[in-house]
Structure formats: structure tokens, C-alpha cells
Design an enzyme around this catalytic site. Structure first.
Site, PDB file in Angstrom:
ATOM      1  N   ARG A 323     -15.819 -11.559   4.557  1.00 58.79           N
ATOM      2  CA  ARG A 323     -14.507 -12.196   4.549  1.00 58.79           C
ATOM      3  C   ARG A 323     -14.634 -13.724   4.553  1.00 58.79           C
ATOM      4  NH1 ARG A 323     -10.133 -10.081   7.668  1.00 58.79           N
ATOM      5  NH2 ARG A 323     -11.711  -8.884   8.794  1.00 58.79           N
ATOM      6  N   CYS A 391       7.773   3.152  -1.271  1.00 56.89           N
ATOM      7  CA  CYS A 391       8.750   3.943  -0.512  1.00 56.89           C
ATOM      8  C   CYS A 391       8.339   4.077   0.949  1.00 56.89           C
ATOM      9  CB  CYS A 391       8.910   5.319  -1.157  1.00 56.89           C
ATOM     10  SG  CYS A 391       9.545   5.236  -2.838  1.00 56.89           S
TER      11      CYS A 391
END
Length: 463
Positions: A323, A391
Site C-alpha cells: 500500500r 443494490c
């Protein structure tokens, strides 16, 4: 870009006067270098650019959503880590953060090693030409097939994660006529200051062999007795997105203590120690990560002090930034589709991506920054929540942010610091097509991972 009028969302002065949220930035048009990669700027027209190319052109050519990776920034971070640790240590890029063949080539060219944790990551590394001896294989449940492929390829080390794996690797290596270099991953009982899902050194979790109860010492005994493996050192990883080196200090103390036990019992001084990665980056301006040279100096001093105290020769140090290298180098570019005001609360800004391209907010409650990048604005700040099109009510990209009150459908917004884990963890939820990764450098842009197509999606569906 269309900027049709719409009801303005709540202004900062109108919401939560108790100060529950941080004050908005004084200039919403500023692209703070603490969270954006080094070549990001705004041009004379107010449009954000990266590598000399403006984002409207990138959106036209490659579409949205998309990950845009600043190659010069990536390479510069590789060099900074390599130079900070010098020739007396090894820097392994943690491929799980983001991996592609182009990235592997950049790593090779910049002198870094590579840490992989699956057969797919290993295949990508080998296909791109990373020398096998510069590859380390991780994983808490490596299959026989993965181990076999790694040993056959000649990887430089396999990090052993369990008693069963010690035997498994030794038997496979012996069958292949090899002696595989290995490290034993130990859990040192450190509670890292990070999210519980990415803290990996406390004892009640799936990784490594605990120091507690003499289990790690027993793992060393077993490894030293097996002809198929050459035990070269001890590995420790305390977690991810960590800013405080105090956890590494405790880990190093306990790992060096184990090295001293090994010397006293077996007359062997193991030559290597790996303190893992997990160093944090700035997702927002409130984050304050250390620079590679500061981290290197701190870790070297910690290991030196602990080894002197134990009367041990200083082992070769390894670290595994992932990272910290790729995270700050990329941003995700979205097009705004819907701007929906909830009076007295906030405005919901819906974009054409979401949790399929960045699951970290939903999974880790991660915080991100966001900016309008297709133009500048003099409108006042509007408290916003950037959400996706999936959704799920938890489909949130940026939980709380300030965007200009004149934000409208068709505008482009960008979320910085998405180079790590966003594409790696991307999914086809709702049959979304995963975005491309586009490398940008010196006025040139090219896909290094292309956008998925409907044909890609349907090709796997055998009916």
C-alpha cells in the site's frame, strides 16, 4: 459536461453546528499533495491533470469509472524505499495491494523484490519476467499445487504459516530434489492500532504460529530437522495501515528473543528477519504517514538495539511495503449521475461505480477524500456522501465529504489514494464490469489492465 441546475444540498453552516464533522477545506479546488500523486495538478482551465493529461481527455478515451495510475510517482516511491533501506536489506513489494505485468516490470527495473500470496500472483510475476529468486510466497493455506509450482520455479523463499505446511513444503521440495529456503511466520501478540480485520499479529487469528506456549519454538525445531527446507529466518507482520512504529518495536523484541532461543538451543543464528509491511498512507489530510527513510532508520535502530541486547549478530532485514508504494499513486475517476438532496442531512452524490471498484469503505469503514476535477467552482461547500450504483445501502465510496454546491450530473469527480486494494478486491457484483487501470506518464496514457467487457463476463458463463 452538463451542469444543469438542481436543488442545492445542505451548506456547512446549516448542518451539525456541534462540529460533528471537520470543517470544509478553505479551497475546494485545491488538490492537496498529501493525498494526490506527485504529478496531479490543475491546468489553466481548472481541469485536473495527471502526467500532463487532463481528466476529461482520459474519461473520453478510457471511460469511467477507471483507475488512473501515476507511473512516475510509483517508480519514485519504489526508488525511495530501495534507497532508504540500502544494500543491507531487502524490500519486497506486497503484490496483493495491486499486481499486473506492467507493475512487475517496473518493480524489476527499480530493483525491488516481490511478495506473492497465490498461484495467480506467482504466474503474473513469472510471466512478466521477475527472477524467481526475488520472489517470496506467502499465504495461510497454500495448496500442494501452489507450493509445487513455487518450488519448481525456484522462488527465493516460502513463508511457512503452520505445522502442516512445514512438512508439506519439505516433502514437496524433497520429491523435486530441491532444498527450499523458508521463513517461519510467527504471531507475536502485538495489538496493532488499526481495523480489526487488518490486524494480523494478535494471537486469535488465522495467520502464523504463535510465540505463546512455545509453539513457534517447536516450529523451528521441526523445520531444522527436515532435509527439504533450509530455515533462513523468522517473519512477522503486525497489520496494515499503521502509522506508529511502536508495534514494530515490540514485534522485533519478541522475534529477536526467539532468535536467541534458537541460538541457545540449536547453536544456530538464523540470518534473516522480516518485519512485514503495513505502513499507512494518507487517505485524507488528517493522516500523517512517515517517509521511507524515517521508517528505515527506525526499524534498523530497533533491530540493532534488540540484537545487541541479545548478543546476536544483526540479521539481514526485509520489509514488505505494498500500500505504501502503490496506494498514493492512483485515483479513481467517476462521472456523477444523480445528485439527491436530503434536506437538513446531506446530499447523496451517485456515481457510475461503487463497491464493485472500491469495497474498502463498506468492508473496513475506510475514509477517503474526493474532489470535483472536471472544472473548478466558486460555490460554497455542500456536505455530501458519494455513493455507488449497486443494490446495497452500504454501497458508499466516500462517507462524508464536502463538494461544491453546484455539483451536477455529468461532472467528473475523483477519489485519490485508490492504488492499493481497490482493483485487487474489485468484483462483478450486479454484473458490473471491472474498470481499467491506466498508467499515465509524460503525456502518454495506456491501459495496463483493460476494462472488462460483456464478452468477458459472458465467456465464463457456460450456460
Amino acid at each position: 459536461m452538463s451542469r444543469s441546475a438542481h436543488p442545492a444540498g445542505p451548506r456547512y453552516a446549516d448542518v451539525l453546528p456541534e462540529g460533528h464533522y471537520s470543517a470544509p477545506p478553505t479551497d475546494l479546488n485545491q488538490l492537496d499533495p498529501r493525498v494526490w500523486s506527485r504529478t496531479v495538478a490543475r491546468n489553466a482551465d481548472g481541469v485536473a491533470t495527471v502526467g500532463g493529461i487532463d481528466v476529461t481527455r482520459l474519461a473520453e478515451e478510457f471511460g469511467t469509472p477507471g483507475y488512473f495510475l501515476d507511473e512516475e510517482d510509483f517508480r519514485a516511491r519504489c526508488r525511495a524505499w530501495r534507497e532508504a533501506f540500502g544494500d543491507e536489506a531487502d524490500v519486497f513489494y506486497a503484490g496483493k495491494a495491486f499486481l499486473s505485468r506492467a507493475v512487475v516490470r517496473w518493480l524489476h527495473e527499480e530493483g525491488l523484490n516481490l511478495d506473492v500470496c497465490s498461484e495467480g500472483e506467482l504466474a503474473t510475476a513469472l510471466a512478466a519476467g521477475m527472477p524467481a529468486e526475488r520472489i517470496a510466497l506467502h499465504g495461510n493455506n497454500k495448496s500442494t499445487r501452489e507450493i509445487t509450482r513455487a518450488v519448481e520455479a525456484g522462488v527465493g523463499r516460502i513463508v511457512l504459516d503452520s505445522f502442516q505446511e512445514i512438512v508439506r513444503v519439505a516433502h514437496i521440495a524433497q520429491r523435486l530434489g530441491r532444498r527450499q529456503r523458508v521463513q517461519i511466520r510467527v504471531t507475536v501478540g502485538v495489538e496493532a492500532h488499526t481495523h480489526e480485520f487488518i490486524a494480523t499479529a494478535h494471537e486469535d487469528q488465522k495467520f502464523g504460529i504463535p510465540l505463546a506456549g512455545g509453539l513457534a519454538a517447536e516450529a523451528v525445531r521441526r523445520a531444522l530437522k527436515l532435509d527439504g527446507v533450509e530455515l533462513i529466518g523468522i517473519h512477522s507482520h503486525i497489520g496494515s495501515q499503521i502509522f506508529d512504529t511502536s508495534g514494530f518495536e515490540v514485534a522485533a523484541h519478541r522475534v529477536v528473543g526467539l532468535l536467541a532461543e534458537v541460538r541457545d538451543e540449536h547453536g544456530v543464528e538464523l540470518p534473516e528477519i522480516d518485519l512485514g509491511g503495513g505502513l499507512g498512507i494518507a487517505y485524507t489530510v488528517d493522516d500523517d504517514p512517515s517517509e521511507p527513510h524515517e521508517i528505515a532508520a527506525a526499524l534498523r535502530e530497533i533491530v540493532l538495539r534488540e540484537c545487541r541486547g541479545a548478543g546476536l549478530a544483526v540479521p539481514r532485514l526485509s520489509v514488505e511495503p505494498g500500500r505504501a508504494i502503490v496506494g498514493p499513486t492512483a485515483f479513481t475517476l467517476y462521472e456523477v449521475g444523480t445528485v439527491k438532496e436530503l434536506p437538513g442531512l446531506r446530499t447523496y452524490v451517485s456515481v457510475d461505480g461503487g463497491m464493485s471498484d472500491n469495497i474498502r469503505t463498506a468492508l473496513y469503514d475506510a475514509e477517503y477524500s474526493v474532489a470535483l476535477v472536471s472544472r473548478t467552482s466558486t460555490a460554497e461547500p455542500m456536505l455530501s456522501r458519494v455513493v455507488g450504483k449497486h443494490c446495497e445501502s452500504g454501497d458508499i465510496v466516500v462517507r462524508d465529504a464536502f463538494l461544491p454546491a453546484d455539483l451536477a450530473p455529468g461532472d467528473l469527480i475523483a477519489v485519490p489514494a485508490t492504488g492499493a486494494y481497490c482493483r485487487s478486491m474489485a468484483s462483478n457484483y450486479n454484473h458490473a464490469l471491472r474498470p481499467p487501470v491506466v498508467a499515465v506518464r509524460d503525456g502518454q496514457a495506456r491501459e495496463i489492465v483493460r476494462r472488462e467487457t460483456e464478452e468477458d463476463l459472458l465467456r465464463l458463463d457456460v450456460g
